[in-house]
Enzyme design. Structure first.
Site, mmCIF file in Angstrom:
data_model
loop_
_atom_site.group_PDB
_atom_site.id
_atom_site.type_symbol
_atom_site.label_atom_id
_atom_site.label_comp_id
_atom_site.label_asym_id
_atom_site.label_seq_id
_atom_site.Cartn_x
_atom_site.Cartn_y
_atom_site.Cartn_z
ATOM 1 N N GLU A 198 36.347 40.722 55.183
ATOM 2 C CA GLU A 198 36.421 39.510 55.033
ATOM 3 C C GLU A 198 37.132 38.672 56.339
ATOM 4 O O GLU A 198 37.013 37.753 56.724
ATOM 5 C CB GLU A 198 37.227 39.264 53.809
ATOM 6 C CG GLU A 198 36.971 37.743 53.526
ATOM 7 C CD GLU A 198 37.753 37.444 52.157
ATOM 8 O OE1 GLU A 198 36.992 36.994 50.984
ATOM 9 O OE2 GLU A 198 38.813 37.395 51.738
ATOM 10 N N HIS B 90 30.362 66.064 47.141
ATOM 11 C CA HIS B 90 29.268 66.405 46.181
ATOM 12 C C HIS B 90 28.419 65.263 45.918
ATOM 13 O O HIS B 90 27.865 65.235 44.745
ATOM 14 C CB HIS B 90 29.819 67.141 44.835
ATOM 15 C CG HIS B 90 31.171 68.334 45.090
ATOM 16 N ND1 HIS B 90 30.082 69.469 45.373
ATOM 17 C CD2 HIS B 90 31.829 68.384 45.770
ATOM 18 C CE1 HIS B 90 31.169 70.363 45.786
ATOM 19 N NE2 HIS B 90 32.117 69.649 45.946
ATOM 20 N N LYS C 258 29.758 30.365 46.452
ATOM 21 C CA LYS C 258 30.394 29.528 45.328
ATOM 22 C C LYS C 258 29.935 28.259 44.939
ATOM 23 O O LYS C 258 29.762 27.774 43.794
ATOM 24 C CB LYS C 258 31.694 29.355 45.496
ATOM 25 C CG LYS C 258 32.735 30.668 45.781
ATOM 26 C CD LYS C 258 34.217 30.212 46.161
ATOM 27 C CE LYS C 258 35.005 31.432 46.461
ATOM 28 N NZ LYS C 258 36.441 30.990 47.070
HETATM 29 O O1 LIG Z 1 43.612 34.104 45.033
HETATM 30 P P1 LIG Z 1 42.364 33.127 45.012
HETATM 31 O O2 LIG Z 1 42.529 31.756 45.486
HETATM 32 O O3 LIG Z 1 42.109 33.053 43.691
HETATM 33 O O4 LIG Z 1 41.218 33.784 45.788
HETATM 34 C C1 LIG Z 1 40.642 35.127 45.443
HETATM 35 C C2 LIG Z 1 39.670 35.427 46.640
HETATM 36 O O5 LIG Z 1 38.738 34.733 46.858
HETATM 37 C C3 LIG Z 1 38.355 34.589 48.123
HETATM 38 O O6 LIG Z 1 38.879 33.304 48.621
HETATM 39 C C4 LIG Z 1 37.037 34.655 48.483
HETATM 40 O O7 LIG Z 1 36.232 34.018 48.025
HETATM 41 C C5 LIG Z 1 39.549 35.636 48.994
HETATM 42 O O8 LIG Z 1 39.464 35.350 50.225
HETATM 43 C C6 LIG Z 1 40.439 35.610 47.964
HETATM 44 O O9 LIG Z 1 41.332 36.945 48.216
#
Ligand SMILES: O=P(O)(O)OC[C@H]1O[C@](O)(CO)[C@@H](O)[C@@H]1O
Length: 520
Positions: free
Chosen positions: A318, A347, A451
């Protein structure tokens, strides 16, 4: 491998209990000198970051995870107080939970359900598994780290009749992550179904005034802990995100912080040859040609470090997996990370590592201490731990013979201090490596597309169900229905199949399959 090369490229740090072996990377003679200017620039950028520069310009944020283990380094009094006050809050809340002063309706909390995803789950999961003492832990820890209904049912079933004794910590920096919100809602329903008031079980870890924070305030949850915009999700293990679950489990969080602080001190040294994070960053650069040309296979020979590769996967991919460099050029950077543990993987996929496509370098992690008690002999004078080391050293040699490169990191043990050190080491390697390749390690613009698209799918599903509900008894093909809701035919088909499988609509199968009819 030659002893001379080993002597040249083996870097022990006895005061840390750590050693780095770069002798199996086929490093060129000018390994250190070739990148010295770039490395000095990386040290400078890191110093500025630690001094409070806006190191994440896209989001206009400071990047302060290094202050978490030495609050005195934070750039202002307010931040220093936030760190120390929150650590004190974690400790006093934990002491109250362990003492039963903060308790469930029928007595002390014995179960901990951690609800979070990505950086709000991977660190806690890694540490929980690495440092747990099943016979001595203060609480039994469970996780919701997804929006998979069956996965959550599985976890609730594991908690069984102990829901009344369950404390649920909901972790989301943004406070708006859908999977985490769903987990919180599902847990609340489970509490209610058991005749319990969810608010008497829930704790929020989130940014002030986030959606989650507002729910926690409105419903008067047991406690709220802050997250700050200057701590990124993937570097949040040593703030409340990781420290609260670990402390509740009974893990020595001061030991973790001390280990991280010791590693920070060593990796702040501006002399490349003395700085393990700088050496590792240069090793990655060499192994991957500075453009992710090879994957990183993480092979810890220790069951407790099983989840380290998953934790590193987010931290590295990331941070480094970026389309653009700092100058705006398209570079499509990154390093792919995978791995489980040795010798188990021997294995499974080590066959391909030795003989198949040579598109990786390995990071072996060796732990010197076998176990806390004595070992039996499995052959005369030989223990299981001797075998574990034998397999590590043997696999390393077998790969070297075939020109497969590797790095070996040796640590004394798996203790809170060592885990803190490893976290701090890799956080800084990622920062240095990002400087070497000229990218921003601290934002994640690429995760938004999926998203947004998921939101579109949910909206389409709602439209489909409205149309079907308005015409009970009528059968539609996926294509007709897509035209009706002005949606994509493939997405419509996939949604219909999912609804049919869950009994939410009727399906009349036809030949060919795309003539099948769906209706309310
Ligand atoms: O802590 P949050 O805001 O729920 O985000 C969870 C995760 O989602 C992300 O934003 C990626 O979608 C990550 O960078 C982060 O760790």
């Amino acid at each position: 491998m030659s002893w001379d090369s080993f002597k040249q490229h083996y870097h022990p740090y006895p005061e840390l209990g750590l050693a780095l072996d770069l002798s199996r990377l086929a490093l060129p003679e000018d390994f250190l000198t070739a990148h010295e200017e770039a490395m000095q620039a990386a040290f400078k950028a890191m110093n500025e970051l630690e001094a409070g520069a806006i190191a994440n310009p896209d989001e206009g944020r400071m990047v302060g995870h290094y202050w978490l283990r030495d609050a005195a380094l934070a750039p202002d009094a307010e931040t220093r107080a936030a760190i120390t006050d929150t650590l004190a809050q974690i400790k006093s809340f934990t002491a109250d939970v362990h003492a039963g002063t903060i308790a469930g309706p029928h007595g002390a909390f014995t179960q901990l359900l951690v609800i979070g995803i990505g950086g709000s789950a991977l660190g806690p999961q890694f540490v929980h598994h690495a440092l747990g003492q099943p016979a001595a832990d203060k609480m039994t820890v469970h996780f919701f780290d997804n929006t998979d209904p069956d996965g959550m049912d599985y976890t609730i079933a594991q908690i069984g009749d102990k829901l009344a004794e369950t404390l649920a910590v909901v972790i989301s920096k943004s406070g708006g992550t859908a999977e985490t919100r769903n987990g919180m809602l599902e847990a609340s329903v489970a509490f209610r179904a058991a005749g319990l008031d969810p608010a008497r079980h829930l704790v929020a870890v989130t940014g002030t005034d986030s959606k989650l924070d507002k729910v926690a305030v409105a419903e008067n949850w047991l406690a709220r802990f802050p997250m700050w915009d200057w701590v990124g999700g993937r570097t949040s293990e040593l703030c409340v995100v990781g420290l609260l679950p670990a402390a509740l489990q009974g893990i020595d969080i001061d030991g973790m912080l001390a280990g991280a602080a010791a590693m920070d001190a060593q990796t702040r040294i501006g002399v490349t040859a003395e700085n393990p994070a700088a050496l590792l960053a240069l090793a990655w650069h060499h192994a991957t040609a500075g453009r992710g040309a090879k994957d990183m296979v993480v092979l810890p020979y220790k069951d407790r470090l099983l989840l380290f590769s998953r934790y590193l996967q987010q931290l590295i991919m990331e941070s480094l997996g970026k389309e653009l460099d700092l100058a705006g050029n398209v570079v499509n950077q990154g390093i792919a990370v995978y791995g489980n543990k040795g010798s188990t993987d021997q294995h499974a996929y080590v066959q391909q590592l030795r003989e198949g496509v040579n598109n990786f370098f390995v990071t072996f992690i060796e732990v010197l201490k076998d176990r806390s008690g004595d070992s039996i002999e499995v052959n005369k004078g030989v223990t299981s731990g001797d075998y574990l080391q034998g397999f590590l050293l043997g696999t390393r040699d077998a790969l070297s013979e075939k020109d497969r490169t590797s790095v070996t990191l040796t640590v004394n043990d798996v203790s809170p201090r060592t885990i803190g050190m490893l976290i701090a080491l890799y956080e800084r390697v990622v920062g240095f490596y990002a400087s070497l390749i000229g990218i921003n390690a601290y934002h994640q613009p690429g995760v938004e597309a999926g998203k947004k698209a998921a939101g579109g799918v949910i909206a389409l599903k709602n439209d489909i169900q409205t149309v079907l509900a308005d015409a009970p008894g009528k059968g539609y093909t996926a294509e007709d229905l897509a035209a009706e809701v002005d949606g994509d035919a493939e997405l419509t088909f996939k949604i219909l199949e999912h609804l049919a499988a869950n009994g939410s609509l009727r399906k009349e199968a036809k030949e060919p399959w795309f003539e099948s009819l769906y209706g309310a």
